[in-house]
Design a protein around this motif. Sequence first.
Motif, mmCIF file in Angstrom:
data_model
loop_
_atom_site.group_PDB
_atom_site.id
_atom_site.type_symbol
_atom_site.label_atom_id
_atom_site.label_comp_id
_atom_site.label_asym_id
_atom_site.label_seq_id
_atom_site.Cartn_x
_atom_site.Cartn_y
_atom_site.Cartn_z
ATOM 1 N N ALA A 21 0.831 -1.211 0.000
ATOM 2 C CA ALA A 21 0.000 0.000 0.000
ATOM 3 C C ALA A 21 0.866 1.260 0.000
ATOM 4 C CB ALA A 21 -0.929 -0.010 1.211
ATOM 5 N N GLU A 22 1.932 1.264 0.779
ATOM 6 C CA GLU A 22 2.834 2.427 0.824
ATOM 7 C C GLU A 22 3.518 2.630 -0.528
ATOM 8 O OE1 GLU A 22 3.660 4.751 3.605
ATOM 9 O OE2 GLU A 22 1.615 3.954 3.776
ATOM 10 N N SER A 23 3.943 1.554 -1.161
ATOM 11 C CA SER A 23 4.613 1.699 -2.460
ATOM 12 C C SER A 23 3.643 2.231 -3.515
ATOM 13 C CB SER A 23 5.245 0.380 -2.904
ATOM 14 O OG SER A 23 4.273 -0.578 -3.233
ATOM 15 N N SER A 32 12.013 -0.150 -2.238
ATOM 16 C CA SER A 32 12.296 1.214 -1.778
ATOM 17 C C SER A 32 11.571 1.522 -0.479
ATOM 18 C CB SER A 32 11.891 2.233 -2.844
ATOM 19 O OG SER A 32 12.718 2.101 -3.969
ATOM 20 N N GLU A 33 10.360 1.024 -0.339
ATOM 21 C CA GLU A 33 9.604 1.262 0.889
ATOM 22 C C GLU A 33 10.218 0.540 2.088
ATOM 23 O OE1 GLU A 33 7.284 3.482 1.501
ATOM 24 O OE2 GLU A 33 7.445 4.093 -0.587
ATOM 25 N N VAL A 34 10.720 -0.664 1.869
ATOM 26 C CA VAL A 34 11.395 -1.379 2.957
ATOM 27 C C VAL A 34 12.645 -0.606 3.381
ATOM 28 C CG1 VAL A 34 12.652 -3.487 3.556
ATOM 29 C CG2 VAL A 34 10.491 -3.643 2.315
ATOM 30 N N ILE A 35 13.422 -0.145 2.406
ATOM 31 C CA ILE A 35 14.632 0.628 2.711
ATOM 32 C C ILE A 35 14.274 1.907 3.448
ATOM 33 C CG2 ILE A 35 16.517 1.961 1.660
ATOM 34 C CD1 ILE A 35 16.597 -0.272 -0.507
ATOM 35 N N ARG A 36 13.223 2.603 2.993
ATOM 36 C CA ARG A 36 12.801 3.839 3.653
ATOM 37 C C ARG A 36 12.429 3.582 5.108
ATOM 38 N NH1 ARG A 36 8.697 5.661 5.614
ATOM 39 N NH2 ARG A 36 7.363 4.020 4.806
ATOM 40 N N ALA A 37 11.671 2.529 5.352
ATOM 41 C CA ALA A 37 11.224 2.215 6.712
ATOM 42 C C ALA A 37 12.403 1.867 7.618
ATOM 43 C CB ALA A 37 10.209 1.081 6.682
ATOM 44 N N GLU A 43 17.353 6.173 11.905
ATOM 45 C CA GLU A 43 17.471 7.580 12.295
ATOM 46 C C GLU A 43 16.865 7.815 13.678
ATOM 47 O OE1 GLU A 43 15.886 10.147 9.279
ATOM 48 O OE2 GLU A 43 17.238 9.331 7.752
ATOM 49 N N ARG A 44 15.703 7.217 13.937
ATOM 50 C CA ARG A 44 15.088 7.368 15.259
ATOM 51 C C ARG A 44 16.002 6.817 16.350
ATOM 52 N NH1 ARG A 44 10.577 5.732 12.360
ATOM 53 N NH2 ARG A 44 10.714 3.620 13.202
ATOM 54 N N ARG A 45 16.617 5.685 16.085
ATOM 55 C CA ARG A 45 17.534 5.084 17.055
ATOM 56 C C ARG A 45 18.731 5.987 17.289
ATOM 57 N NH1 ARG A 45 18.873 -0.171 18.879
ATOM 58 N NH2 ARG A 45 16.625 -0.335 18.944
ATOM 59 N N ASN A 46 19.288 6.533 16.206
ATOM 60 C CA ASN A 46 20.453 7.415 16.324
ATOM 61 C C ASN A 46 20.112 8.693 17.083
ATOM 62 O OD1 ASN A 46 22.052 5.584 14.959
ATOM 63 N ND2 ASN A 46 21.855 6.606 12.993
ATOM 64 N N GLU A 47 18.910 9.212 16.891
ATOM 65 C CA GLU A 47 18.495 10.434 17.578
ATOM 66 C C GLU A 47 18.277 10.203 19.069
ATOM 67 O OE1 GLU A 47 15.044 11.703 15.445
ATOM 68 O OE2 GLU A 47 16.205 12.387 13.730
ATOM 69 N N SER A 48 17.853 9.011 19.439
ATOM 70 C CA SER A 48 17.579 8.737 20.844
ATOM 71 C C SER A 48 18.824 8.290 21.593
ATOM 72 C CB SER A 48 16.479 7.671 20.973
ATOM 73 O OG SER A 48 16.942 6.437 20.482
ATOM 74 N N GLY A 49 19.923 8.115 20.893
ATOM 75 C CA GLY A 49 21.162 7.689 21.524
ATOM 76 C C GLY A 49 21.290 6.181 21.519
ATOM 77 N N PRO A 50 22.504 5.708 21.696
ATOM 78 C CA PRO A 50 22.730 4.265 21.651
ATOM 79 C C PRO A 50 22.098 3.569 22.859
ATOM 80 C CG PRO A 50 24.747 5.402 22.263
ATOM 81 C CD PRO A 50 23.726 6.459 21.927
ATOM 82 N N THR A 51 21.342 2.525 22.578
ATOM 83 C CA THR A 51 20.736 1.747 23.656
ATOM 84 C C THR A 51 21.239 0.308 23.638
ATOM 85 O OG1 THR A 51 18.859 1.204 22.259
ATOM 86 C CG2 THR A 51 18.632 3.122 23.695
ATOM 87 N N ALA A 52 21.956 -0.019 22.592
ATOM 88 C CA ALA A 52 22.524 -1.359 22.483
ATOM 89 C C ALA A 52 23.966 -1.221 22.032
ATOM 90 C CB ALA A 52 21.731 -2.184 21.471
ATOM 91 N N LYS A 53 24.726 -2.266 22.226
ATOM 92 C CA LYS A 53 26.110 -2.255 21.794
ATOM 93 C C LYS A 53 26.178 -2.062 20.285
ATOM 94 C CE LYS A 53 30.329 -4.940 21.963
ATOM 95 N NZ LYS A 53 30.956 -6.191 22.385
ATOM 96 N N THR A 54 26.977 -1.105 19.849
ATOM 97 C CA THR A 54 27.116 -0.849 18.418
ATOM 98 C C THR A 54 28.432 -1.427 17.914
ATOM 99 O OG1 THR A 54 28.119 1.300 18.825
ATOM 100 C CG2 THR A 54 25.733 1.255 18.502
ATOM 101 N N VAL A 55 28.456 -1.771 16.655
ATOM 102 C CA VAL A 55 29.650 -2.324 16.044
ATOM 103 C C VAL A 55 30.364 -1.201 15.315
ATOM 104 C CG1 VAL A 55 30.498 -3.963 14.338
ATOM 105 C CG2 VAL A 55 28.527 -4.552 15.750
ATOM 106 N N GLN A 56 31.647 -1.065 15.566
ATOM 107 C CA GLN A 56 32.443 -0.044 14.909
ATOM 108 C C GLN A 56 32.933 -0.596 13.585
ATOM 109 O OE1 GLN A 56 32.904 3.094 16.037
ATOM 110 N NE2 GLN A 56 31.518 2.562 17.686
ATOM 111 N N GLY A 57 33.136 0.287 12.637
ATOM 112 C CA GLY A 57 33.636 -0.124 11.335
ATOM 113 C C GLY A 57 32.509 -0.291 10.355
#
Length: 63
Positions: A21-23, A32-37, A43-57
């Motif tokens: 329906a979104e597409s 494209s809709e899956v990628i957008r979601a 982005e929401r996760r990045n804005e709220s700060g890290p809440t889980a261990k992140t992988v560098q690289g």
Amino acid sequence: MNCRKPMQLRLPEELKDWIKAESDRNGSSQNSEVIRAIRAAKERRNESGPTAKTVQGGLSCQM
């Protein structure tokens, strides 16, 4: 150059219907809709700060 690898994804029927329906509404592909979601969730996760261990690289693409 874009490095894209196929990924099989199993979705519950209601999510598949929502993506379809979104597409249709946005005149874009379902992929494209899956990628957008996913990017919006990222982005929401990045804005709220890290809440889980992140992988560098990152991953590199080689042909």
